[in-house]
Design a protein around this motif. Structure first.
Motif, PDB file in Angstrom:
ATOM      1  N   CYS A   1       7.830   4.393   1.197  1.00  0.00           N
ATOM      2  CA  CYS A   1       8.051   2.957   0.971  1.00  0.00           C
ATOM      3  C   CYS A   1       6.778   2.235   0.536  1.00  0.00           C
ATOM      4  O   CYS A   1       6.811   1.028   0.312  1.00  0.00           O
ATOM      5  N   GLY A   2       5.666   2.949   0.414  1.00  0.00           N
ATOM      6  CA  GLY A   2       4.436   2.345  -0.071  1.00  0.00           C
ATOM      7  C   GLY A   2       3.575   1.697   0.997  1.00  0.00           C
ATOM      8  O   GLY A   2       2.540   1.119   0.691  1.00  0.00           O
ATOM      9  N   TRP A   3       3.971   1.812   2.242  1.00  0.00           N
ATOM     10  CA  TRP A   3       3.237   1.176   3.332  1.00  0.00           C
ATOM     11  C   TRP A   3       1.798   1.681   3.404  1.00  0.00           C
ATOM     12  O   TRP A   3       0.869   0.891   3.575  1.00  0.00           O
ATOM     13  N   LYS A   4       1.602   2.979   3.238  1.00  0.00           N
ATOM     14  CA  LYS A   4       0.261   3.546   3.351  1.00  0.00           C
ATOM     15  C   LYS A   4      -0.670   2.959   2.290  1.00  0.00           C
ATOM     16  O   LYS A   4      -1.801   2.575   2.579  1.00  0.00           O
ATOM     17  N   ASP A   5      -0.174   2.873   1.062  1.00  0.00           N
ATOM     18  CA  ASP A   5      -0.992   2.308  -0.021  1.00  0.00           C
ATOM     19  C   ASP A   5      -1.271   0.822   0.207  1.00  0.00           C
ATOM     20  O   ASP A   5      -2.369   0.344  -0.066  1.00  0.00           O
ATOM     21  N   GLN A   6      -0.260   0.106   0.703  1.00  0.00           N
ATOM     22  CA  GLN A   6      -0.445  -1.314   0.981  1.00  0.00           C
ATOM     23  C   GLN A   6      -1.488  -1.530   2.069  1.00  0.00           C
ATOM     24  O   GLN A   6      -2.344  -2.417   1.971  1.00  0.00           O
ATOM     25  N   LEU A   7      -1.431  -0.715   3.100  1.00  0.00           N
ATOM     26  CA  LEU A   7      -2.410  -0.822   4.184  1.00  0.00           C
ATOM     27  C   LEU A   7      -3.815  -0.489   3.690  1.00  0.00           C
ATOM     28  O   LEU A   7      -4.770  -1.181   4.020  1.00  0.00           O
ATOM     29  N   LYS A   8      -3.915   0.553   2.885  1.00  0.00           N
ATOM     30  CA  LYS A   8      -5.206   0.943   2.336  1.00  0.00           C
ATOM     31  C   LYS A   8      -5.792  -0.192   1.494  1.00  0.00           C
ATOM     32  O   LYS A   8      -6.975  -0.536   1.630  1.00  0.00           O
ATOM     33  N   ALA A   9      -4.962  -0.815   0.655  1.00  0.00           N
ATOM     34  CA  ALA A   9      -5.424  -1.922  -0.189  1.00  0.00           C
ATOM     35  C   ALA A   9      -5.837  -3.105   0.684  1.00  0.00           C
ATOM     36  O   ALA A   9      -6.852  -3.761   0.416  1.00  0.00           O
ATOM     37  N   HIS A  10      -5.069  -3.379   1.722  1.00  0.00           N
ATOM     38  CA  HIS A  10      -5.398  -4.486   2.620  1.00  0.00           C
ATOM     39  C   HIS A  10      -6.747  -4.249   3.293  1.00  0.00           C
ATOM     40  O   HIS A  10      -7.564  -5.161   3.408  1.00  0.00           O
ATOM     41  N   CYS A  11      -6.982  -3.029   3.733  1.00  0.00           N
ATOM     42  CA  CYS A  11      -8.249  -2.697   4.409  1.00  0.00           C
ATOM     43  C   CYS A  11      -9.431  -2.799   3.465  1.00  0.00           C
ATOM     44  O   CYS A  11     -10.532  -3.149   3.883  1.00  0.00           O
ATOM     45  N   LYS A  12      -9.205  -2.509   2.195  1.00  0.00           N
ATOM     46  CA  LYS A  12     -10.277  -2.615   1.208  1.00  0.00           C
ATOM     47  C   LYS A  12     -10.495  -4.052   0.769  1.00  0.00           C
ATOM     48  O   LYS A  12     -11.456  -4.349   0.073  1.00  0.00           O
ATOM     49  N   GLY A  13      -9.580  -4.947   1.146  1.00  0.00           N
ATOM     50  CA  GLY A  13      -9.725  -6.351   0.823  1.00  0.00           C
ATOM     51  C   GLY A  13      -9.147  -6.747  -0.519  1.00  0.00           C
ATOM     52  O   GLY A  13      -9.482  -7.772  -1.076  1.00  0.00           O
ATOM     53  N   ASN A  14      -8.250  -5.924  -1.043  1.00  0.00           N
ATOM     54  CA  ASN A  14      -7.628  -6.237  -2.351  1.00  0.00           C
ATOM     55  C   ASN A  14      -6.386  -7.040  -2.164  1.00  0.00           C
ATOM     56  O   ASN A  14      -5.556  -6.942  -1.429  1.00  0.00           O
TER      57      ASN A  14
END
Length: 48
Positions: A35-48
């Protein structure tokens, strides 16, 4: 230990003994990736 904690411990132990705990973890991991949650979390942590 209260009854809820005892029940959780018993369920967890049974899941571990039967291998279901690992199977459920893998299923959850796959669904989160799907569902893309992992990528969304990764982007959030990077500040994007």
């Amino acid at each position: 230990m209260n009854k809820d904690a005892q029940m959780r411990a018993a369920i967890n132990q049974k899941l571990i003994e039967t291998g279901e705990r690992e199977r459920l973890k893998e299923l959850l991991r796959a669904k989160l990736i799907e569902c893309g949650w992992k990528d969304q979390l990764k982007a959030h942590c990077k500040g994007n």
